[in-house]
Design an enzyme around this catalytic site. Structure first.
Site, PDB file in Angstrom:
ATOM      1  N   PRO A 176       0.769  -1.125  -0.005  1.00 47.46           N
ATOM      2  CA  PRO A 176      -0.064   0.042  -0.077  1.00 47.46           C
ATOM      3  C   PRO A 176       0.864   1.346   0.092  1.00 47.46           C
ATOM      4  CG  PRO A 176      -0.040  -0.977   2.096  1.00 47.46           C
ATOM      5  CD  PRO A 176       0.656  -2.012   1.222  1.00 47.46           C
ATOM      6  N   ASN A 177       0.289   2.092  -0.772  1.00 47.81           N
ATOM      7  CA  ASN A 177       0.872   3.649  -0.966  1.00 47.81           C
ATOM      8  C   ASN A 177       2.207   3.673  -1.812  1.00 47.81           C
ATOM      9  OD1 ASN A 177      -1.271   4.883   0.598  1.00 47.81           O
ATOM     10  ND2 ASN A 177      -0.314   3.886   2.430  1.00 47.81           N
ATOM     11  N   ARG A 192       5.370  12.231  -3.001  1.00 49.76           N
ATOM     12  CA  ARG A 192       4.950  12.830  -1.619  1.00 49.76           C
ATOM     13  C   ARG A 192       6.146  12.419  -0.870  1.00 49.76           C
ATOM     14  NH1 ARG A 192      -1.140  11.419  -1.435  1.00 49.76           N
ATOM     15  NH2 ARG A 192      -1.612  12.016  -3.641  1.00 49.76           N
ATOM     16  N   TYR A 202      11.186   9.076   1.564  1.00 46.67           N
ATOM     17  CA  TYR A 202      11.479   8.032   0.441  1.00 46.67           C
ATOM     18  C   TYR A 202      12.213   8.269  -0.918  1.00 46.67           C
ATOM     19  CZ  TYR A 202       7.801   5.965   3.679  1.00 46.67           C
ATOM     20  OH  TYR A 202       7.295   5.416   4.796  1.00 46.67           O
ATOM     21  N   ASN A 255       8.130  -5.912  -0.597  1.00 46.84           N
ATOM     22  CA  ASN A 255       8.037  -4.300   0.182  1.00 46.84           C
ATOM     23  C   ASN A 255       6.438  -4.486   0.304  1.00 46.84           C
ATOM     24  OD1 ASN A 255       7.727  -1.976   1.363  1.00 46.84           O
ATOM     25  ND2 ASN A 255       9.091  -0.935  -0.142  1.00 46.84           N
ATOM     26  N   ALA A 307       3.176  -0.766   5.062  1.00 47.55           N
ATOM     27  CA  ALA A 307       2.576  -0.801   6.440  1.00 47.55           C
ATOM     28  C   ALA A 307       2.126  -2.132   6.883  1.00 47.55           C
ATOM     29  CB  ALA A 307       1.467   0.495   6.496  1.00 47.55           C
ATOM     30  N   HIS A 338       3.847  -4.659   9.329  1.00 49.51           N
ATOM     31  CA  HIS A 338       3.697  -4.329  10.649  1.00 49.51           C
ATOM     32  C   HIS A 338       2.402  -4.817  11.233  1.00 49.51           C
ATOM     33  CE1 HIS A 338       7.205  -1.945   9.470  1.00 49.51           C
ATOM     34  NE2 HIS A 338       6.357  -1.063   9.072  1.00 49.51           N
ATOM     35  N   ASP A 342       1.010 -15.444   6.541  1.00 48.19           N
ATOM     36  CA  ASP A 342       0.470 -16.940   6.468  1.00 48.19           C
ATOM     37  C   ASP A 342       0.694 -17.139   4.897  1.00 48.19           C
ATOM     38  OD1 ASP A 342      -0.004 -17.402   9.073  1.00 48.19           O
ATOM     39  OD2 ASP A 342      -2.033 -16.961   8.957  1.00 48.19           O
ATOM     40  N   GLU A 353      12.392  -9.676   2.419  1.00 56.19           N
ATOM     41  CA  GLU A 353      11.732  -8.493   2.790  1.00 56.19           C
ATOM     42  C   GLU A 353      12.423  -7.256   2.626  1.00 56.19           C
ATOM     43  OE1 GLU A 353      10.497  -8.383   7.141  1.00 56.19           O
ATOM     44  OE2 GLU A 353      10.370  -6.198   6.990  1.00 56.19           O
ATOM     45  N   HIS A 386      12.665  -2.711   2.625  1.00 54.81           N
ATOM     46  CA  HIS A 386      12.134  -1.268   2.735  1.00 54.81           C
ATOM     47  C   HIS A 386      13.085  -0.574   2.132  1.00 54.81           C
ATOM     48  CE1 HIS A 386       9.135  -3.165   5.362  1.00 54.81           C
ATOM     49  NE2 HIS A 386       9.884  -4.057   5.567  1.00 54.81           N
ATOM     50  N   LEU A 387      12.508   0.584   1.734  1.00 56.01           N
ATOM     51  CA  LEU A 387      13.452   1.692   1.259  1.00 56.01           C
ATOM     52  C   LEU A 387      14.025   2.325   2.458  1.00 56.01           C
ATOM     53  CD1 LEU A 387      10.396   3.023  -0.915  1.00 56.01           C
ATOM     54  CD2 LEU A 387      12.758   2.622  -1.782  1.00 56.01           C
ATOM     55  N   SER A 388      13.154   2.645   3.426  1.00 52.25           N
ATOM     56  CA  SER A 388      13.687   3.243   4.537  1.00 52.25           C
ATOM     57  C   SER A 388      14.307   2.243   5.707  1.00 52.25           C
ATOM     58  CB  SER A 388      12.463   4.180   5.315  1.00 52.25           C
ATOM     59  OG  SER A 388      11.428   3.280   5.507  1.00 52.25           O
ATOM     60  N   ARG A 438      13.121   4.315  12.624  1.00 49.77           N
ATOM     61  CA  ARG A 438      11.932   4.990  12.681  1.00 49.77           C
ATOM     62  C   ARG A 438      11.092   4.831  13.917  1.00 49.77           C
ATOM     63  NH1 ARG A 438       9.370   5.019   6.706  1.00 49.77           N
ATOM     64  NH2 ARG A 438       8.065   6.463   7.764  1.00 49.77           N
ATOM     65  N   ARG A 467       7.064   0.471  13.644  1.00 49.69           N
ATOM     66  CA  ARG A 467       7.695  -0.020  12.421  1.00 49.69           C
ATOM     67  C   ARG A 467       8.865  -0.974  12.967  1.00 49.69           C
ATOM     68  NH1 ARG A 467       5.547   3.423   8.525  1.00 49.69           N
ATOM     69  NH2 ARG A 467       5.303   5.406   9.306  1.00 49.69           N
TER      70      ARG A 467
HETATM   71  O1  CA2 Z   1      10.322   2.090   3.820  1.00 49.27           O
HETATM   72  C1  CA2 Z   1       9.573   1.427   3.431  1.00 49.27           C
HETATM   73  O2  CA2 Z   1       9.737   0.825   2.074  1.00 49.27           O
HETATM   74  C2  CA2 Z   1       8.311   1.054   3.928  1.00 49.27           C
HETATM   75  O3  CA2 Z   1       7.840  -0.138   3.363  1.00 49.27           O
HETATM   76  C3  CA2 Z   1       7.299   2.115   3.226  1.00 49.27           C
HETATM   77  C4  CA2 Z   1       5.994   2.111   4.092  1.00 49.27           C
HETATM   78  C5  CA2 Z   1       5.797   2.173   5.386  1.00 49.27           C
HETATM   79  O4  CA2 Z   1       4.712   2.085   5.994  1.00 49.27           O
HETATM   80  C6  CA2 Z   1       6.962   1.083   6.037  1.00 49.27           C
HETATM   81  O5  CA2 Z   1       6.875   1.128   7.394  1.00 49.27           O
HETATM   82  C7  CA2 Z   1       8.196   1.178   5.419  1.00 49.27           C
HETATM   83  C8  CA2 Z   1       5.105   3.148   3.450  1.00 49.27           C
HETATM   84  C9  CA2 Z   1       5.010   3.230   1.870  1.00 49.27           C
HETATM   85  C10 CA2 Z   1       4.377   4.623   1.770  1.00 49.27           C
HETATM   86  O6  CA2 Z   1       4.862   5.401   0.527  1.00 49.27           O
HETATM   87  C11 CA2 Z   1       4.680   6.682   0.485  1.00 49.27           C
HETATM   88  C12 CA2 Z   1       5.468   7.135  -0.306  1.00 49.27           C
HETATM   89  C13 CA2 Z   1       5.150   8.447  -0.785  1.00 49.27           C
HETATM   90  C14 CA2 Z   1       4.405   9.305  -0.047  1.00 49.27           C
HETATM   91  C15 CA2 Z   1       3.513   8.748   0.841  1.00 49.27           C
HETATM   92  C16 CA2 Z   1       3.813   7.451   1.266  1.00 49.27           C
END
Ligand code: CA2
Length: 145
Positions: free
Chosen positions: A10-11, A18, A23, A74, A77, A80, A87, A98, A100-102, A107, A111
């Protein structure tokens, strides 16, 4: 030919549009293009997907069982929160990294918990878009053993 699924949750479709301070400015389309270019170099197949829906992510993982040799996930959210995704990975028996970008450990506390890590071969986080290239090489090294 080795086939990998790169699945985004998601997202992540908002990447580059954004919150660039967290990110980065690279879009998900840029990342897909980089992954497909590496796939040509390495002579592998890559299916690159994104969904905002937990159920759709689970359906895609179920289908990967007989079509892909490994998965880079990836889960955003859902990492978590989602026992259901954990499963699905267990039931598909597909080696999973697994990603993640960040750096999720630098954080917020919520997370630091990952349901995916319990069923993953390993975890890569904190390297931004380059993490996808790292994960492709790492999962290939794992499945070729
Ligand atoms: O760091 C990552 O890749 C995450 O999976 C990104 C998720 C976050 O919930 C994880 O804890 C770590 C969030 C992705 C949301 O991406 C956005 C990108 C641009 C603007 C808003 C959200």
């Amino acid at each position: 030919m080795t086939s990998l699924l790169i699945l985004n949750g998601p997202n992540l479709n908002l990447l580059g549009q954004r919150q660039p301070e967290i990110y980065g400015r690279t879009t998900l389309q840029d990342i897909e293009n980089q992954c497909l270019a590496l796939a040509v170099e390495l002579s592998i197949d890559i299916e690159f997907r994104q969904s905002n829906s937990e159920g759709e992510l689970i359906d895609i993982i179920h289908k990967s069982r007989n079509t892909h040799d490994g998965m880079i996930l990836n889960a955003g959210a859902y990492t978590h929160t989602s026992v259901a995704l954990m499963d699905a990975i267990s039931s598909a028996e597909i080696p999973t990294i697994e990603l993640h970008l960040s750096n999720i450990h630098a954080r917020e506390d919520f997370r630091h918990t990952s349901y995916i890590a319990r069923v993953a071969v390993g975890v890569i986080c904190g390297f931004g878009a380059y993490g996808y290239q790292m994960a492709i090489k790492a999962i290939l090294n794992h499945v070729d053993k």
